[in-house]
Design an enzyme around this catalytic site. Sequence first.
Site, PDB file in Angstrom:
ATOM      1  N   TYR A   9      16.398  -1.439  -3.449  1.00  0.00           N
ATOM      2  CA  TYR A   9      15.850  -0.087  -3.265  1.00  0.00           C
ATOM      3  C   TYR A   9      16.904   0.980  -3.600  1.00  0.00           C
ATOM      4  O   TYR A   9      16.618   1.945  -4.319  1.00  0.00           O
ATOM      5  CB  TYR A   9      15.341   0.063  -1.820  1.00  0.00           C
ATOM      6  CG  TYR A   9      14.912   1.461  -1.474  1.00  0.00           C
ATOM      7  CD1 TYR A   9      13.662   1.948  -1.861  1.00  0.00           C
ATOM      8  CD2 TYR A   9      15.764   2.327  -0.786  1.00  0.00           C
ATOM      9  CE1 TYR A   9      13.281   3.244  -1.560  1.00  0.00           C
ATOM     10  CE2 TYR A   9      15.384   3.623  -0.489  1.00  0.00           C
ATOM     11  CZ  TYR A   9      14.150   4.075  -0.875  1.00  0.00           C
ATOM     12  OH  TYR A   9      13.765   5.370  -0.584  1.00  0.00           O
ATOM     13  N   VAL A  39      14.525  13.520  -4.457  1.00  0.00           N
ATOM     14  CA  VAL A  39      15.490  14.472  -3.900  1.00  0.00           C
ATOM     15  C   VAL A  39      16.618  14.822  -4.881  1.00  0.00           C
ATOM     16  O   VAL A  39      17.435  15.679  -4.582  1.00  0.00           O
ATOM     17  CB  VAL A  39      16.092  14.012  -2.549  1.00  0.00           C
ATOM     18  CG1 VAL A  39      15.040  13.990  -1.455  1.00  0.00           C
ATOM     19  CG2 VAL A  39      16.794  12.673  -2.672  1.00  0.00           C
ATOM     20  N   SER A  46      13.340   9.198  -5.685  1.00  0.00           N
ATOM     21  CA  SER A  46      12.025   8.665  -5.317  1.00  0.00           C
ATOM     22  C   SER A  46      11.010   8.654  -6.456  1.00  0.00           C
ATOM     23  O   SER A  46       9.915   8.096  -6.282  1.00  0.00           O
ATOM     24  CB  SER A  46      11.442   9.454  -4.150  1.00  0.00           C
ATOM     25  OG  SER A  46      12.143   9.149  -2.980  1.00  0.00           O
ATOM     26  N   TYR A  82       4.916  14.043  -0.491  1.00  0.00           N
ATOM     27  CA  TYR A  82       5.055  13.900   0.974  1.00  0.00           C
ATOM     28  C   TYR A  82       4.185  14.893   1.722  1.00  0.00           C
ATOM     29  O   TYR A  82       3.021  15.085   1.373  1.00  0.00           O
ATOM     30  CB  TYR A  82       6.539  14.013   1.366  1.00  0.00           C
ATOM     31  CG  TYR A  82       7.378  13.147   0.483  1.00  0.00           C
ATOM     32  CD1 TYR A  82       7.247  11.764   0.550  1.00  0.00           C
ATOM     33  CD2 TYR A  82       8.231  13.678  -0.466  1.00  0.00           C
ATOM     34  CE1 TYR A  82       7.967  10.943  -0.281  1.00  0.00           C
ATOM     35  CE2 TYR A  82       8.960  12.859  -1.304  1.00  0.00           C
ATOM     36  CZ  TYR A  82       8.817  11.497  -1.210  1.00  0.00           C
ATOM     37  OH  TYR A  82       9.511  10.696  -2.039  1.00  0.00           O
ATOM     38  N   LYS A  86       9.658   5.333  -7.283  1.00  0.00           N
ATOM     39  CA  LYS A  86       8.599   4.691  -6.483  1.00  0.00           C
ATOM     40  C   LYS A  86       7.276   4.571  -7.251  1.00  0.00           C
ATOM     41  O   LYS A  86       6.478   3.678  -6.988  1.00  0.00           O
ATOM     42  CB  LYS A  86       8.402   5.462  -5.170  1.00  0.00           C
ATOM     43  CG  LYS A  86       9.631   5.348  -4.274  1.00  0.00           C
ATOM     44  CD  LYS A  86       9.620   6.260  -3.058  1.00  0.00           C
ATOM     45  CE  LYS A  86      10.875   5.998  -2.228  1.00  0.00           C
ATOM     46  NZ  LYS A  86      11.403   7.071  -1.469  1.00  0.00           N
TER      47      LYS A  86
END
Length: 303
Positions: free
Chosen positions: A188, A257, A63, A239, A66
């Site tokens: 993605y 992760v 991630s 998050y 992103k």
Amino acid sequence: MDYQAVLDEVATAVRPLIGQGRVANYIPALAAVDPGRFGMALATVDGQLFGVGDWRVPFSIQSISKVFTLALTLARDGDAVWRRVGKEPSGNPFNSLVQLEYEQGIPRNPFINAGALVITDRLLRLTGDARGVLREFLRVESGNPALDFDPVVAASEATHGHRNAALAHFMASYGNIENPVADVLDHYFWQCSLSASCADLARACGFLARHGQRAGGERLLTRSQAKQVNAVMLTCGTYDAAGDFAYRVGLPGKSGVGGGIIAVIPNLCGLCVWSPGLDARGNSVAGVEALDRFTTLTGLSVF
Ligand code: DON
């Protein structure tokens, strides 16, 4: 400041935490990573590079991608992006479905999976090759032409990507996905599968420390857009642990992760830390502690 001495001190201090937490196990390629790894790198805005431990070992960026897809999309699309994705912390896990229905298919922010899928969708429409544009950007900014996708990780992401597929289809039902869902998911998953080292990523996030200016001097983002990306990292980058991360580290940061975390000190440097053991909210246990120690020892934070 003697950055090398600081990194060495941080690495020694976090040693008892290395291996704690759980390595991501939703795909075999991530579950197989040695939990004893730890690396940290610091790349200054003027091109100096420091590192400790496994700082040159590539890992799955997941991630962390992103941040870069958001920046690449903002650079092309400007504020139009914010009509399709919000900028509020979600307070929910990164792969949560529940909020999306309440909020009519508009994800809370670009760093939860749903938001990143919308960004990938937009970048795909704008460029025709979202994953290729991302890889090229990371290669140039890191100075590492060998930086590449891991096809085994990409294939496993697709095999185990039911929740992401659900998110994408759900948003498509609200008209918030422009391309075929299968294409968006494919880009993605490949983006998440990129492998890069702490050295690569500390350098690659330098444009956020330089207020939008790339390593070669040209501008990717306006100063204001760079502020926006940094602000969303601070509030949403880890998050439902973003409050705790801001409290402990005091820097814009983004986790993945794979166990990596990037962080930005405006005007000074990009940082990247990697250790695969994750806490319950998907952030590297030793990684967060290392950044906490770093800002505590140096007094360097945005506050
Ligand atoms: O979408 C997924 O499930 C993964 N490929 C990426 C998740 C991730 O890294 C979320 N972050 N902490």
